[in-house]
Design a protein around this motif. Structure first.
Motif, PDB file in Angstrom:
ATOM      1  N   GLN A  78      38.070  40.955  45.098  1.00  0.00           N
ATOM      2  CA  GLN A  78      39.538  40.611  45.024  1.00  0.00           C
ATOM      3  C   GLN A  78      39.409  40.897  46.938  1.00  0.00           C
ATOM      4  O   GLN A  78      40.768  41.101  46.008  1.00  0.00           O
ATOM      5  CB  GLN A  78      40.233  41.045  44.201  1.00  0.00           C
ATOM      6  N   LYS A 134      53.705  45.578  38.904  1.00  0.00           N
ATOM      7  CA  LYS A 134      53.400  44.187  38.429  1.00  0.00           C
ATOM      8  C   LYS A 134      52.620  43.412  39.707  1.00  0.00           C
ATOM      9  O   LYS A 134      51.645  42.486  39.972  1.00  0.00           O
ATOM     10  CB  LYS A 134      54.572  43.537  38.353  1.00  0.00           C
ATOM     11  N   LEU A 135      53.883  43.759  40.666  1.00  0.00           N
ATOM     12  CA  LEU A 135      53.220  42.808  41.875  1.00  0.00           C
ATOM     13  C   LEU A 135      51.864  43.043  42.607  1.00  0.00           C
ATOM     14  O   LEU A 135      51.431  42.040  42.779  1.00  0.00           O
ATOM     15  CB  LEU A 135      54.581  42.864  43.147  1.00  0.00           C
ATOM     16  N   THR A 195      49.229  44.909  41.229  1.00  0.00           N
ATOM     17  CA  THR A 195      48.470  44.287  40.596  1.00  0.00           C
ATOM     18  C   THR A 195      47.859  42.840  40.503  1.00  0.00           C
ATOM     19  O   THR A 195      47.259  42.488  40.524  1.00  0.00           O
ATOM     20  CB  THR A 195      48.721  44.132  38.836  1.00  0.00           C
ATOM     21  N   LYS A 196      49.183  41.785  40.745  1.00  0.00           N
ATOM     22  CA  LYS A 196      49.221  40.387  41.006  1.00  0.00           C
ATOM     23  C   LYS A 196      48.583  40.203  41.975  1.00  0.00           C
ATOM     24  O   LYS A 196      47.135  38.946  42.178  1.00  0.00           O
ATOM     25  CB  LYS A 196      49.884  39.977  40.604  1.00  0.00           C
ATOM     26  N   LEU A 222      55.994  35.707  42.136  1.00  0.00           N
ATOM     27  CA  LEU A 222      54.772  36.333  41.469  1.00  0.00           C
ATOM     28  C   LEU A 222      55.757  36.849  41.144  1.00  0.00           C
ATOM     29  O   LEU A 222      55.158  37.307  39.653  1.00  0.00           O
ATOM     30  CB  LEU A 222      54.113  36.916  42.705  1.00  0.00           C
ATOM     31  N   ARG A 229      56.123  34.823  36.795  1.00  0.00           N
ATOM     32  CA  ARG A 229      55.060  34.603  36.190  1.00  0.00           C
ATOM     33  C   ARG A 229      55.124  35.877  35.120  1.00  0.00           C
ATOM     34  O   ARG A 229      55.086  37.427  35.576  1.00  0.00           O
ATOM     35  CB  ARG A 229      54.412  34.518  37.836  1.00  0.00           C
TER      36      ARG A 229
END
Length: 176
Positions: free
Chosen positions: A107, A141-142, A144-145, A173, A176
């Motif tokens: 990634q 959270k962001l 991580t995504k 984002l 979700r």
């Protein structure tokens, strides 16, 4: 798994772990004081094979990453979450398991400092990414995504700009 790019790590323990799992080459920074010789080696290597900056998810690692990204445009960056790369006393690439390292290397993101983005800190305030009690959790959270490593609001804003993200992208984002 063969990795074409040369991976920039902090030290020999990182190199040993990566080489035990992957067919790869590394450049070791030997800590936060990057020598001019090491920076030139990274710069030249990026021109031929490309590099992946894969430093520890801590302050010194972020300092190294920032120094290299500011000097050399178009570097690939890989990130491991702190919680997946720590022992009871230390945090670092060498403490992550093979699956975590494979995911991170799969990634990679490329930051381009020449990108112009209209994303602002005001957008972050309005989206709750800074200035609110839950802001830290929302940023986590962001990040991580996006797979770009935990960061404070200012660093996250810079990374989002370099990835050419727009406010609407962040809104999507976060929904979700």
């Amino acid at each position: 798994m063969k990795i074409k790019e040369v991976i920039v790590v902090e030290g020999k323990n990182d190199t040993n772990v990566l080489k035990s799992y992957f067919d790869c080459d590394t450049i070791e920074t030997q800590g936060t004081h990057l020598s001019e010789m090491t920076l030139k080696l990274i710069e030249e290597t990026n021109k031929t094979r490309g590099i992946i900056i894969f430093t520890d998810p801590d302050s010194p690692g972020e300092k190294i990453r920032m120094t290299i990204n500011q000097r050399i445009n178009g570097c690939k960056n890989a990130f491991v979450p702190k919680e997946k790369s720590r022992t009871s006393k230390k945090v670092g690439i060498e403490h992550a398991d093979k699956e975590t390292l494979e995911t991170a290397l799969g990634q990679v993101v490329t930051f381009d400092k020449n990108i112009q983005s209209d994303l602002s800190m005001n957008d972050f305030f309005e989206l709750g990414l800074t200035g609110a009690p839950e802001s830290k959790d929302m940023r986590k959270k962001l990040t991580t995504k996006l797979g770009i490593g935990e960061s404070n609001a200012k660093t996250l804003l810079n990374r989002c700009r370099m990835l050419e993200l727009k406010r609407q992208d962040l809104e999507t984002l976060l929904e979700r």
